[in-house]
Each structure stands twice: as structure tokens, then as C-alpha cells.
Scaffold this motif. Sequence first.
Motif, PDB file in Angstrom:
ATOM      1  N   GLN A 629      36.928  14.287  10.855  1.00  4.45           N
ATOM      2  CA  GLN A 629      36.028  15.375  10.462  1.00  4.45           C
ATOM      3  C   GLN A 629      36.661  16.338   9.482  1.00  4.45           C
ATOM      4  O   GLN A 629      35.985  16.927   8.666  1.00  4.45           O
ATOM      5  N   TYR A 678      25.148   9.927   8.976  1.00  3.34           N
ATOM      6  CA  TYR A 678      26.251   9.717   9.915  1.00  3.34           C
ATOM      7  C   TYR A 678      26.706   8.265   9.839  1.00  3.34           C
ATOM      8  O   TYR A 678      26.086   7.388  10.421  1.00  3.34           O
TER       9      TYR A 678
ATOM     10  N   PRO B  13      35.399  34.916  14.096  1.00  6.77           N
ATOM     11  CA  PRO B  13      35.068  33.527  13.714  1.00  6.77           C
ATOM     12  C   PRO B  13      36.302  32.674  13.471  1.00  6.77           C
ATOM     13  O   PRO B  13      36.303  31.483  13.804  1.00  6.77           O
ATOM     14  N   LEU B  14      37.330  33.257  12.913  1.00 14.33           N
ATOM     15  CA  LEU B  14      38.559  32.506  12.660  1.00 14.33           C
ATOM     16  C   LEU B  14      39.145  31.974  13.951  1.00 14.33           C
ATOM     17  O   LEU B  14      39.593  30.840  14.032  1.00 14.33           O
ATOM     18  N   SER B  16      37.655  31.424  16.727  1.00 13.79           N
ATOM     19  CA  SER B  16      36.801  30.568  17.550  1.00 13.79           C
ATOM     20  C   SER B  16      36.722  29.139  17.027  1.00 13.79           C
ATOM     21  O   SER B  16      35.815  28.412  17.375  1.00 13.79           O
ATOM     22  N   CYS B  17      37.602  28.747  16.173  1.00 13.60           N
ATOM     23  CA  CYS B  17      37.501  27.418  15.582  1.00 13.60           C
ATOM     24  C   CYS B  17      38.469  26.435  16.217  1.00 13.60           C
ATOM     25  O   CYS B  17      39.542  26.799  16.630  1.00 13.60           O
ATOM     26  N   ASP B  18      38.037  25.211  16.199  1.00  5.75           N
ATOM     27  CA  ASP B  18      38.825  24.168  16.821  1.00  5.75           C
ATOM     28  C   ASP B  18      38.815  23.011  15.835  1.00  5.75           C
ATOM     29  O   ASP B  18      37.782  22.572  15.364  1.00  5.75           O
ATOM     30  N   LEU B  19      39.982  22.545  15.496  1.00  2.00           N
ATOM     31  CA  LEU B  19      40.083  21.571  14.408  1.00  2.00           C
ATOM     32  C   LEU B  19      39.710  20.146  14.787  1.00  2.00           C
ATOM     33  O   LEU B  19      39.549  19.296  13.939  1.00  2.00           O
ATOM     34  N   THR B  20      39.595  19.870  16.058  1.00  2.00           N
ATOM     35  CA  THR B  20      39.381  18.467  16.425  1.00  2.00           C
ATOM     36  C   THR B  20      37.941  18.229  16.861  1.00  2.00           C
ATOM     37  O   THR B  20      37.684  17.768  17.970  1.00  2.00           O
ATOM     38  N   GLY B  21      37.030  18.566  16.002  1.00  2.20           N
ATOM     39  CA  GLY B  21      35.644  18.217  16.261  1.00  2.20           C
ATOM     40  C   GLY B  21      35.013  19.079  17.328  1.00  2.20           C
ATOM     41  O   GLY B  21      35.033  18.742  18.503  1.00  2.20           O
ATOM     42  N   ASP B  22      34.459  20.204  16.927  1.00  2.83           N
ATOM     43  CA  ASP B  22      33.868  21.104  17.910  1.00  2.83           C
ATOM     44  C   ASP B  22      32.354  20.991  17.860  1.00  2.83           C
ATOM     45  O   ASP B  22      31.792  20.194  17.118  1.00  2.83           O
ATOM     46  N   PHE B  24      30.208  22.931  16.561  1.00  5.38           N
ATOM     47  CA  PHE B  24      29.632  23.301  15.272  1.00  5.38           C
ATOM     48  C   PHE B  24      29.485  22.087  14.362  1.00  5.38           C
ATOM     49  O   PHE B  24      28.559  21.994  13.570  1.00  5.38           O
ATOM     50  N   LEU B  25      30.415  21.150  14.488  1.00  5.41           N
ATOM     51  CA  LEU B  25      30.387  19.982  13.610  1.00  5.41           C
ATOM     52  C   LEU B  25      29.909  18.717  14.321  1.00  5.41           C
ATOM     53  O   LEU B  25      30.015  17.627  13.790  1.00  5.41           O
ATOM     54  N   ALA B  26      29.390  18.880  15.539  1.00  5.71           N
ATOM     55  CA  ALA B  26      28.924  17.701  16.272  1.00  5.71           C
ATOM     56  C   ALA B  26      27.644  17.185  15.629  1.00  5.71           C
ATOM     57  O   ALA B  26      26.906  17.945  15.018  1.00  5.71           O
ATOM     58  N   PRO B  27      27.361  15.877  15.767  1.00  5.52           N
ATOM     59  CA  PRO B  27      26.133  15.369  15.167  1.00  5.52           C
ATOM     60  C   PRO B  27      24.901  15.985  15.814  1.00  5.52           C
ATOM     61  O   PRO B  27      24.913  16.323  16.991  1.00  5.52           O
ATOM     62  N   GLN B  28      23.873  16.137  15.037  1.00  6.04           N
ATOM     63  CA  GLN B  28      22.620  16.682  15.542  1.00  6.04           C
ATOM     64  C   GLN B  28      21.925  15.626  16.384  1.00  6.04           C
ATOM     65  O   GLN B  28      22.143  14.446  16.214  1.00  6.04           O
ATOM     66  N   ASN B  29      21.079  16.096  17.287  1.00  8.52           N
ATOM     67  CA  ASN B  29      20.277  15.152  18.060  1.00  8.52           C
ATOM     68  C   ASN B  29      19.465  14.305  17.102  1.00  8.52           C
ATOM     69  O   ASN B  29      18.964  14.793  16.119  1.00  8.52           O
TER      70      ASN B  29
END
Lengths: 1048, 324
Positions: A629, A678, B13-14, B16-22, B24-29
Amino acid sequence: MKKYLSYLIVSLLFISSTALAQTRDIRGVVSDANGPVPGATVMEVGMPSNGTATDIDGNFRLVLRGNSNKIQVKSIGYKTREVNVQNMTNVNVNLETDAQGLEEVVVIGYGEQKKVTMTGAVSVVSGVEIRENPSASMQNALVGKMPGFFTQQQSGRPGADAAQMYIRGVSSPNDNNAPLILVDDIEFSVDQFQRLDPNEVESVSILKDASTTAVYGVKGANGVILVTTRRGAIGRPKISVRTEYSLQQPAMFPEFLGSYESALLHNQARLNDATLTASRTGNPLNYTPAFSDEAVEAFRTGSNPYVYPDVDWREVLFRKWSNQSRSNLDVSGGTERVKYFVSMGYLDQGGMLKNFGENVGVNNSYYHRRVNYRSNLDVQVNKNLNMRVDLYGNIGEVNNPEMPGTQWGYNDPFYEYSSYLSLSPYAHPAYNPDGSIGYRLNLHPGRYQGPNSIIARLTYGGYGRVNENNMNLVASATQKLGFITQGLSAKGLLSYASEYGYRRSMTRGTFPSYIWDPVTDTYTSYPNNVYRAQRFFDDYQARGTTRVLNYQFHLNYDRTFGNHHVYGLALLNHRVDTRSRGGTAAALSYRPVNFRGYTGRLGYDFKDKYLFQFNAGLNGSPFFSGGNQFGFFPAVSAGWNISEEPFFKDNINFVDFLKVRTSYGLVGNDLMGGQYGYYYLQEYGNSGSASFGTVHNHFGGIHEGRLPNMDVVWEKEKKFDVGLEFKFFKSRLSANLDYFRNERFNILTTRDGNFGTVSDVFGVGSPPANLSRVENKGYEVELIWRDNIGTDFGYNIRAMYSYANNKILFMDEPNPAEPYQRRTGNNINTPFVYKWSGEFYASEEDILASPTHAGARPGDLKYVDLNNDGVINQNDRTYIGAPANIPPATFAVEGGVSYKGFSIKTMFQGSRGFVSGGAAENIQFLGSNMQEIHKHAWTPELGNNAQYPVLTENMGISMPRGETMSTFWLVPADFIRLRNAEISYTIPKSIVDRVRMQSIRVYANGNNLLTWSKLQDRYQLDPEVLAGRDRITYPPQRIINFGLSVGF
Amino acid sequence: MKKLLILLLLGVPLASCDLTGDEFLAPQNSSALTEEMVFSDSIRTTAFLTRIYSDIGVDFELGIWSSHGNINQATDDAEYTLSSPTQTAVIHYSGTLNPATYASDGNMNLYWRMPYENIRRVNMLIANIDRSPLTQATKTRMLAEARFLRAWYYAGLMKRYGGVPILENKVFTALDVVNVPRNTYAECVEYVVNELDAVAAVLQEPQQQPDQFYGRANAGAALGLKSRVLLYAASPLFNGGAIEVAKGTPVEPIISYPNYDVARWQRAADAAQELINKGWYSLHVNNETAPGYGFYEVFLRRGECKRNCVTHFFNGFFDVTALA
């Protein structure tokens, strides 16, 4: 304790001295060697919020509040000066011109930087220059202005006439080479960009190398276009009004032959076919002319124009000139607390088509109307906090005619104008003797049946109208964090961009035209028994609604310690993008697509001499799986201002400035062409069906979608750049030279099916993989000479040449039959076609003696038998070297002279090294309306001097179309244009003062005025047309514009 | 203090970020179907088989709707007028078909890609059917139908190309290197015949097939196809009839039997006799309405000729195209 005490004392002293310091007035004049300098900024030293600007005579008045008793005077192009004004009430400040351009500032990603300390490759054009071009779309005004900026304008249709633009050419075969566009740090689409009002623009920069684009990480590989808009400056309100009126006509528009010549050519083709059949079969000649002798004679004499029409459709359908008007009003100014720039603009761009709908009360001509508005506010809340609120957007309307029944559903009068089978000169009379709309049936063979008279369709057909609304809000706050450490500041930014639109149309399909019978003088309606137009039908379609929410948090650091200048930036960027998406990304339509970016910049310069910078972006995208990602995109750069070295300064006098710089880094591209989605997910879908049961019962099927690829990531590009900048002879001569080499890799490639190496035995779509690599390298040269003779006469010349050529280094390519059919090693846009030998088949004997295709006839194009196997077949097609559509080289020469208030400017611009051409209705005999070139078609007598293959009704191997395309049809399209010219007069101050105004300027300018192109040897087409286009479309326009600009 | 607070607020905001796929960046339904959704559901699994049926008319199409004509134009039965080199027929007759000119869109899709797509679907079904909540009897029937269909698509390929790669039950994954050589024509014939014999033993006899299964493969269809495959194998082009340039080359056994053998005719005749002897079918005769009218009716009368037309397996398809 003692320390605290001393602090207290110092601050008390400070407070008291401030309290004691009397506010006092100071007046002055700022001038240079030639006279007053208007618009210079005058600031009180130590009071960063207290300042003003000089008026048109260089006068200023400032109320001093601090106790430094110094003022600082700044103006672009001059060295900044600090003046001690102790005990003075009146001061004259002389500014020295900044020969080295030390104060020049360039806008870069998320900030700005002094030009001398830049280590990256950036080109800039000012808003003033953009406003010299009357074109309705921003893109067109930028053509030729910046080295490394490539454009092709393929259409002139109002509202859709923007040129395609590329920075340093293209690097990806996936049609995803569009540069990133940012307006005041907010991402814009190409459509939004073309709707920008040039009046709002302060400057446009393009960022070309890794050091400047790495901050955009995964969005930077195609280069970046940065637009800054105008903002208010401290001073009295300035009101400017600008009004322009332009005339437009097509830069190039095909002329077709009249009825008599067309009929003769059609008959000739039939005769050629009949003669060939007779000689090949041994049967007697069986020739039926397409037009009888009587018809041909009637065409020649024009004796019976209603039965044997000879219509000049260009005259009937199109205006000689279309017009455009544009007005702007802006107010700017400010106090130390609030600065403002407010602008309104109105554009009305008319179209070439006559407004036939007027007769029935609707406007169905082409037009584009647009209102632009902008309000940029800066509020200095307190000494440390600055806030900015920008509200801007545009409301537009784009109109086009609806033409029911156009062949192929093109709905385009330009297509019909070009199409022989739709609208030949003898298709039908335009009007009958009684003024009614004329029609005829079956006058000439092959004509598309069905559509009514084009006049009837344009009159009654109605219109389609797109309404657009683009609205943006940007708010930001910058807080100085001096209490933590000097030079540190934080900025938060929130922007919301929205766009929506709808298309409404009013159309109808049934309406009459009339066929006049001259013998009985009676009128028959067409279609039969239709005597009135059907009523209109409404259609309403919502257009995609787009919402983009962006928030950014910046930490900035900038501080100088003696000779050491250190600066840095840390930035978080979140973007939520909701819009309509097509193709394989349809599942993402109207679902928010998120983006996260971290950006960092670290810079250091020593004495403005040794320059270093490190930039990096760390970006996350939801399109890839877990570990993929995030991508990291670093770039390093360095520069050396050689002219600052003592050994250089002391020995070489004619050089004012000399810098070398270089950068190297990695950037990404997250535009995935049409296959956005995707990739790590697999989808099953519904398709197919079967019927089971003795009674029909329908069952639907389910299929497996293309396989997923868990490892897919974005395209990446390694960018290397080395540049040289210098200014010689008191800055009369300045130059920018750049060499670059980019290597795009990880290009997404679909491996199966069409021309991939994975066999279809695989049985299902194989996933896209990061495979292809493309190299793109080139150079840019820009030379500017600027000088004055005396005080009244000035002149300048600018010459620019940009070259960017790409080469596919690797792609998933199966082994072709012949080595020359390998695409690897070629430019992405190189056509794959037959090579024309320069000859035509001279005779039947020649055909037997030469390599041929099945079905060749005398007068057909003779292709080169590349593999020498004695036949012409698909194995003789080859990549021809020069690319189509995107020229590898573009250049411009610009010159200007000014004498007192007069000024003249011209710019020639051109492109070279590419091919273009048309197909089907653009050129093909009996596809296109007949053109001059068809009169010079092959005959045994003309032989190889012919300009067109033999005329025939059944064109075979010589056909200008996809499969049989050859270098006969795709020809060099190198061109040079008088792109831009302006003559202007600024009315002398003395007169302007008398009418209590600030300034009055009258001007006339033009865009796309003259064109010389190699393409014109074969085509009547604009050289920037889409290569291989199968019909005429709305041509790019020549614009002649008259304007008046007044300042109050 | 206030300033620090501002700074903190801006900095949230800085943090609250997580670099390994959080999140916010998860695929949408997504509303899309997945493999799991298809093979864990009996109706969707059945629909997967239906999809394989829906392409059985491939031989019937082969470009006849194309303005550039069908495959006949690649033969001496017809002549192509436009000489467009990328047209499928032209590529075939001018001998320029190779991996670089092969385009899976257009007619090539029907000649080559579509049969293999369906062969993969059969293999997918074989691999996944056990996950589906179906009765064992239904699974057995569906698998036999699927194997019949696989033989059907191979038979189409063999008719056009001779020997083609036999994949058995292989389902390729994205990481597989696809490098499967062509099997010889003889191997293909044996493979298809064995498959058809095997499914004929499992599939229902036409008379036993319930009305709602009309149109699905049955034992009669399997034996009919076997007879047809053997008949083609005995015919001159394949029975030692390779073109001259292929004679004696490694290509020869791929495109045909290398030599002529009269016994192949016997084998074809035996296969036909086998089906006739079953007594499932008889000729549908109607010469009263018009001579040969019975033959015409065979293609039109859904269900009616269930007991006496070997072609009825196809009728499901024809009815669909008629309705489409």
C-alpha cells in the motif's frame, strides 16, 4: 533568577519603547535608473505586518509604528534595499536592478524558493503572459511558453478545445501520462484546469525533475503543473476592468470540390473499375456511369439547381467568423490585517455553426458560456497567525446541436460536411424556390439513406446542453512557532472541491423537408405525409458528481545561521475522492477513494553557493494489498552557483550568474489508465445463459473474473536531470539548459490475449503485472536576450527547443514473425503500418512482376516487401520510427519590441519529428467529399507522379484505414505556426491622470494565426489533428482578439 | 499553553496513522461476487455450470455476423475482397498467424480463446464442486455434464486445429508458466473418446432425463459426440491427410494421423452403431407436410422430439438464440 529579571527588564523596556515610539508619517518615491517603480513593497523593518505598495508614480506613504526607523523596499527584478529613515519625513529610494535575479522566487511543491538556490528543473510563465493569449482554455495559452511542455490541440469545439498536455513527453504506454495539476496546492482535473480564468492566475510553473516532483510521490511521475492565483497586496483598492472581443475562424478547414468535378471523378472511378473487369475477364466493357451525361451537364451549367444541386455546404452551414467575448473585473488591495483579491470573469465563446434553430425559437449553435469567480482573502489574525480563505469556481454551459439520424450516430455536422455519402454537393438542395427546406432522394449511388435534409435536422433537431458547476473552498491557517524555535511554522489546510453537472436536451426525430418537382411545380414532403415537426422531447441526465476533500498539515522550518541556510518541510496529506468511475473501476463509482501522503523536504545552502536538497514522498493508496500500500519516493539534488566563487567573480566579468545543478530520484504514477481498481481482488460476474426444460426456462450463468495479483504496485520512474543556468552581459542574455533521462518501470501490463506472451490456453484473464519499462530522454534549451536602447526602446528575443523521445525497453512481447515487427525498442506512439515504396503498380505486368497482395490492381500503392518473400502480407508491416500524435520535439521563437507605450510581440511555435494523417472520411475517395487531391489520382499517364491511388468504388489494399494504413497516408506533420502575436498601446500617464484613472491599455492579439505544415502536402488538416482520425471534427480556431484594459 | 494545544490539535492526524494498511486505506465494500460466494452456494455453483453451456454454439457463429465474413474466407470456398491483413480469415489463409499477430478479440476469440475459457471453467468446477452444498447425486450429474462439455469444446478445437494442448484437470494460477505443448491428434482423439465413454456411463439415458433437464447433456449426447469425433478422425484430412509441407515434420502427428488406416472408418461406424443399438432414438420423419419436413422440424420443436432426435441436446441452445 537573575536571568529572568533581565528578561523582564528587557521586555519592559521593549514595551515602553513601543509605547513611547510615536507613530509618524513617512512619504517617499521609489525609482530606478529609468524612473519611478510602481508596485514596490515598502515595509517597516521589525514590523512585518506594517507595509504598503508604491503607486503608479512610485509614491508611497507609510505610518511608522516601530522603532527600528528603517524601511525595507522590495520589488521583483530589483535588489531589496533597507533604508534608514531616522529623522526623515521624505525619502527617495533608488533601486538597483537585480541583474543576477537574486530575489526571483519560484513556486515549487508546497512552498516557494529563491530561484538562485533552486536545485530542480522548473519552468515558469507569468499570468501576464498567459493573458496575452485570447484562447478560452488555459492549456492553449501555455503552448510554447515553457521548455519541456508539449501540447497537441486536437479540437476547436467550444468548451472542449483544450490541448492535450504532457511534461517532457510521455513515458507510459497505458495512456496515463497526464501531468498532475495543482492550483494553490489543490489537485485539479484537466477539465477543471481548462475552465480556469487566466485573469485569476499569478503564475504557472511546471515541475519536471525528481527533486521537484518527489514531494508528490506517487502522483509526480508525469510532471506537475502548479498554478498560483493572484492575491491582494497592501495598498488602496485597485480596480481593473478588462474587456475583449474576438473573431474566430478555423485555422484549417477542408474545401471540397463542387458537383461538376465530383460527378466527373465518380464516373471516372466507375469507368476504371469497368475497364479493369473487362480486361481481366475478357468480357466486353460494362460501364454504367454514376451520373448521366445530362446530370453532368446540368452540374456544369448550374441550369437546374433544385434537381441537380451544387451546394457549397461550407457556405450554407458555417459562419465565416464566430465570435467570443470575455470580460473581467477584479478588485484587489488590503491593509496590514486583511488583503483581498476578488475577481469575476465572463466568457462567451461562440461556435462556427450557424444557428438554424433560431427559426424555431431554440439556440442549437455551439457555444460555451462561463462565469468564473474568485475571492482570495488573507487575514493576519495576529503577529504569528495568518489565515487564508479562498472561494472560487465557475458555472458553465456548453451547447451543441442535436442531429437525429447522423450516420454512425456521430451527431456532428463536421462529420457530415466531410462525408461524401452523407453530404455531397449534390446530396440535396439546401432550400427550394419557395424558401422551404429542400430535399432529394437517390440522386447518387451509395448515399446513406434515411437521414432527412441536414438543414431540416439542424433546424428542428434541437440541442443538447451541459450545465456545469465547479465550486472550491480552501481554508488554511499558518502559525509561526517562534516560541519553540525561530523559523518554525505550522500550517493546516482544508479544501473541498465539488463539481456537478447535468445535460439536458430537447430533441425530436420527425419533421418535414420538401422535394420540389419543377415539372409540376409541386412539393412533396419528406418523409412522406409528414407536414409538421413533431413536438420536442426532453431528456435529462445527471453528470458525474465529484467531491474531493483534502486536508494537509505542514510543518515548515527555514532559518539562516550566518552563512548556513537550513530549511525543511514535513507534510501530511489526506485526500478523499468521490466520483464516477468507469470500466473495471465501476465498482468504485461514488465510493470514497482515499489517499494518504507524507512528504518531507530538507535543504541546505552555504552562502547561496553550494546547494543541497533532499525530497521524499511516502504515499499510500487503497488499490494495492497490505504490504504494497505504501511507496517511498526519494530524490536528492545539488547545485553549485559557480558565479559566487571568488576565483570566478574576480576574473570573469561578463558572467553575472552561472549555476549547475543535478537531481536524481524516484517518482510514481498511480493513474492506471482504464484499468483502475483493486488488482488484488478477484471478482466473479454474471454472464451468459442457457435454456433448460421441455418448456423454455431461462437460466443465467456466472463466470470467473480475471485473476488477482497480490503483488501489483504502481508505476515508478527514475528521473535524472542535469541543468545549467546562466546570465551573461548584465543579464541581457540568460539561458536554461537541461538534459534528462527518465526510466519508467513497473508499468502495468496485461499479459494475455492481445499481443501478450501468456497463451489463451490459460483460460481466464491473467492479472496485470508490473512488467514494462520505458526510457524517455531528451533536452531543453532556452535562450533569452533582453535589452534596452535608451530609455524608451526595449526589445527581447526568446528561443526555446525541447526534445523528449521515449523508447520501450521491455514489454511482454511475443516473438514476431520478423525482427522489424518487434515493438520493443520503438517509441510508444510509433505506428505499425506498411511502408510505401514511393511507387504505384504501373500495369498488370508490373503486378505480376512485383510482390503483391491479393487483389492488387494497377494504380494501387506498391508496398515494400520487407521480408523479400515475394508477397505483401501482414509480415511486411513495420514500426516506422517517428511517433504519431505526440511530437518528440517542440520549439518556439518569441520576440518583442517596445517603444514608449507601444509594444509588439510575436511567437512562432512548432513541433517536429512526428507523423499524422487522416483516414476514411478525412481523405478516402467516396468516403470523404471530393478534394483537389482526388483530381490527381493515379492514371497510367501520371504513373508515380500521382498524388492518390487509382480512383475506384472498391478500394482494396490502398485504403487509408487501420489494417491497410501505410506511410503513404501517415506523413510527417512537422509544422510551424504564428502561434501568438500582440500589439498594444498603453496610454501615457499624463492623459490617464486627466481622466482620473490608473492606467489604460488597448491591444489586439491573436492565437494560431498562420500555419505552415508538411501535412498540407496531402491533407487539408490541422497538423495537430489526431492521427488516423476517420473524419473531420471541429477544427482548432484562429483567434483575432481586441481588448481594452482599464485600471482605476 | 494555548499554542501548544493548537499544535497538538493539528498534529493529531499525524499521530493517528499506521503504515501497514489501516482502515483509511482499506478497500471499500463492493457489491461484486467472489469465489467464496459462488462455490458456497448451490444455485450459484449451478449457474457456473450454466455459463459453460451458454457457449456451446461456438461452431454455429464463427464470424458469420462479421462484415468481414467467416472462416470460410480463409479457404478456397470463398474469397475475401478487402485484403485487410488483420482480419482473422486473412491471417489464416496468408499463413501469418503467430503469437504476435494473434489477437484474442474478434473471431479469434471464438476459434481458440473461448473453448479454453470453458475448459478452464470445467476444471474449476471439478476442483470446487465439493465445497458446494449439493447432494452427491447432483454433484455426480453436474460433473459428468461438465466433462461432456469439456469434450465438446476439445472436439471443436480439434476440428479446426488438429491436435491441441490437453490440460486434463489443470487450473492455472497466476504464478504458473503456461508452456503446454500440443498433443498429437491421435492423443486428442483417444482423450475425448475415453472421456465420452466415461460420462456416457454416468449420464442419464434420454428417456430417464426429467423434463426440466431437457437441454442438458445425457448419455445419448455423449455417444453421439463420440461417434462424430471418430467420424472426423477417419475422414481424409485427418486420416493421413496432412498438407504436403508438414509431411515428415514433427508437426505432422499433431495436425493429423501420420498415415492412413482404414480401421478408423470401422471404429467410427461401430461408434454410430453403438448409439443406434441403444434404441433411444429413431428418425423423425414427416414427409407429408413437405418432403424432408421432418428434418426441418427437428430443429424447431422443443421437447417434442425428445425421444427420437439425437440433436435434441442442441435444441436448448437454438431456442435461446431464437429468443435472444
